[in-house]
Design a protein around this motif. Structure first.
Motif, mmCIF file in Angstrom:
data_model
loop_
_atom_site.group_PDB
_atom_site.id
_atom_site.type_symbol
_atom_site.label_atom_id
_atom_site.label_comp_id
_atom_site.label_asym_id
_atom_site.label_seq_id
_atom_site.Cartn_x
_atom_site.Cartn_y
_atom_site.Cartn_z
ATOM 1 N N UNK A 93 41.151 45.397 24.670
ATOM 2 C CA UNK A 93 40.125 45.824 25.607
ATOM 3 C C UNK A 93 40.630 45.940 27.033
ATOM 4 N N UNK A 94 39.678 46.150 27.954
ATOM 5 C CA UNK A 94 39.997 46.327 29.369
ATOM 6 C C UNK A 94 39.597 45.080 30.147
ATOM 7 N N UNK A 95 40.309 44.806 31.224
ATOM 8 C CA UNK A 95 40.137 43.558 31.971
ATOM 9 C C UNK A 95 39.615 43.829 33.378
ATOM 10 N N UNK A 96 39.143 42.747 34.018
ATOM 11 C CA UNK A 96 38.664 42.784 35.394
ATOM 12 C C UNK A 96 39.721 42.110 36.267
ATOM 13 N N UNK A 97 40.188 42.826 37.282
ATOM 14 C CA UNK A 97 41.245 42.311 38.148
ATOM 15 C C UNK A 97 40.745 42.210 39.588
ATOM 16 N N UNK A 98 41.047 41.085 40.218
ATOM 17 C CA UNK A 98 40.834 40.898 41.652
ATOM 18 C C UNK A 98 42.156 40.447 42.238
ATOM 19 N N UNK A 99 42.648 41.149 43.242
ATOM 20 C CA UNK A 99 43.921 40.785 43.838
ATOM 21 C C UNK A 99 43.848 40.776 45.346
ATOM 22 N N UNK A 100 44.537 39.821 45.957
ATOM 23 C CA UNK A 100 44.624 39.766 47.412
ATOM 24 C C UNK A 100 46.032 40.131 47.868
ATOM 25 N N UNK A 101 46.145 41.036 48.818
ATOM 26 C CA UNK A 101 47.422 41.409 49.425
ATOM 27 C C UNK A 101 48.416 41.837 48.342
ATOM 28 N N UNK A 102 49.517 41.106 48.154
ATOM 29 C CA UNK A 102 50.472 41.470 47.114
ATOM 30 C C UNK A 102 49.814 41.516 45.748
ATOM 31 N N UNK A 103 48.879 40.604 45.491
ATOM 32 C CA UNK A 103 48.154 40.617 44.221
ATOM 33 C C UNK A 103 47.319 41.866 44.061
ATOM 34 N N UNK A 104 46.740 42.357 45.162
ATOM 35 C CA UNK A 104 45.981 43.601 45.107
ATOM 36 C C UNK A 104 46.870 44.803 44.872
ATOM 37 N N UNK A 105 48.038 44.792 45.493
ATOM 38 C CA UNK A 105 48.999 45.878 45.278
ATOM 39 C C UNK A 105 49.415 45.932 43.815
ATOM 40 N N UNK A 106 49.724 44.753 43.246
ATOM 41 C CA UNK A 106 50.119 44.692 41.838
ATOM 42 C C UNK A 106 48.990 45.145 40.923
ATOM 43 N N UNK A 107 47.758 44.722 41.225
ATOM 44 C CA UNK A 107 46.615 45.095 40.394
ATOM 45 C C UNK A 107 46.413 46.605 40.393
ATOM 46 N N UNK A 108 46.525 47.236 41.555
ATOM 47 C CA UNK A 108 46.329 48.684 41.645
ATOM 48 C C UNK A 108 47.439 49.440 40.922
#
Length: 295
Positions: A93-108
């Protein structure tokens, strides 16, 4: 504070620490921390969430309780770790991602490389770093070679209280209570250097000093934009009104808008009285945006 629990995930060549909150049977939500941060700093946001979640917050390799490699790190390694974590926790299935700064870059980036695996995404100040030009490459390689000769070290603080004061000095919206909590997770006892360059033991940042080393490879904005154009899920951009990241984009007219336009479905939200570390500054406001986005 909601109590967290720890799990270890063994991958080829690396052992990662996962911090978990909530009911494992509840909907799963991944929280991805930024550079020189740790999973525990999501605590303030977790405490403000109103519904039940199965929260999974990894510590990236070389940060916090995850294994340190004591050698240079490469950004794509974190992307590989993210896929391994997602496959381990939610193999279908598909997941829900929340990322801050580097974590947001990786998530995108992950949402563009594996669009079928991401249901919705929240990127908190994770919109990519400043663009580079090819003629910057010679100096970058020189700096890289110099770093190999003289590995980076962390600054040593005499105690956690001094470390907490340093956090308060750099973030006017951080409260003393939150700074005290962060000093017990963002810092560890170890060897570092004083401002005079002398080596001594004390309290140092809880991350492998090699993360401070500059990558030999330039950030290629065009490549990231090509990946972002492959993202199919709805994306929420969250920015702190007083963030230095926002000021950096403002220095390059049109840059912010060009990056945002890469996403097929994107919404922009702003949090007042928040700098770059908006999950520390205004956790209630951020928690509300996150839950509203995934409702």
């Amino acid at each position: 504070m909601r109590r967290s629990r720890s799990e270890l995930l063994d991958l080829p060549g690396i052992r990662l620490h996962l911090r978990r909150w909530g009911d494992p049977a509840a909907p799963t939500l991944f929280l991805l921390h930024g550079w020189m941060d740790v999973s525990a700093s999501w605590q303030f946001v977790v405490d403000e969430l109103r519904r039940d979640w199965n929260i999974v917050a990894p510590d990236w390799r070389g940060f916090g309780p995850s294994q340190w490699l004591n050698r240079p790190y490469f950004f794509a390694e974190h992307l590989g770790d993210l896929e391994a974590i997602v496959d381990h926790i939610a193999p279908a299935g598909a997941v829900r991602l929340v990322g801050h700064s580097m974590g947001g870059i990786l998530a995108a980036l992950y949402a563009g490389v594996r669009p079928e695996r991401v249901e919705r995404l929240v990127s908190c100040e994770g919109f990519g770093i400043a663009p580079t030009m090819p003629d910057m490459a010679p100096e970058r390689y020189r700096q890289w070679l110099d770093q190999l000769r003289s590995p980076p070290r962390m600054h040593a603080y005499p105690d956690r209280a001094t470390f907490a004061r340093r956090l308060l000095k750099s973030d006017p919206y951080l409260t003393p209570a939150r700074a005290d909590f962060l000093s017990r997770h963002l810092a560890r006892v170890g060897g570092g250097t004083t401002r005079a360059g002398e080596h001594r033991h004390g309290v140092i940042w809880n991350g492998d000093p090699w993360h401070k080393a500059m990558s030999p490879y330039l950030f290629r904005l065009e490549e990231s934009m090509a990946v972002w154009r492959q993202v199919r899920c709805p994306v929420l951009w969250v920015a702190g009104r007083q963030s230095w990241i926002v000021r950096d984009y403002a220095s390059r007219p049109g840059d912010w808008e060009a990056r945002r336009a890469c996403f097929a479905e994107v919404r922009e939200e702003w949090i007042e009285e928040a700098d770059h570390m908006l999950h520390h500054d205004q956790p209630a406001a951020l928690a509300g945006l996150i839950e509203g986005w995934f409702a």
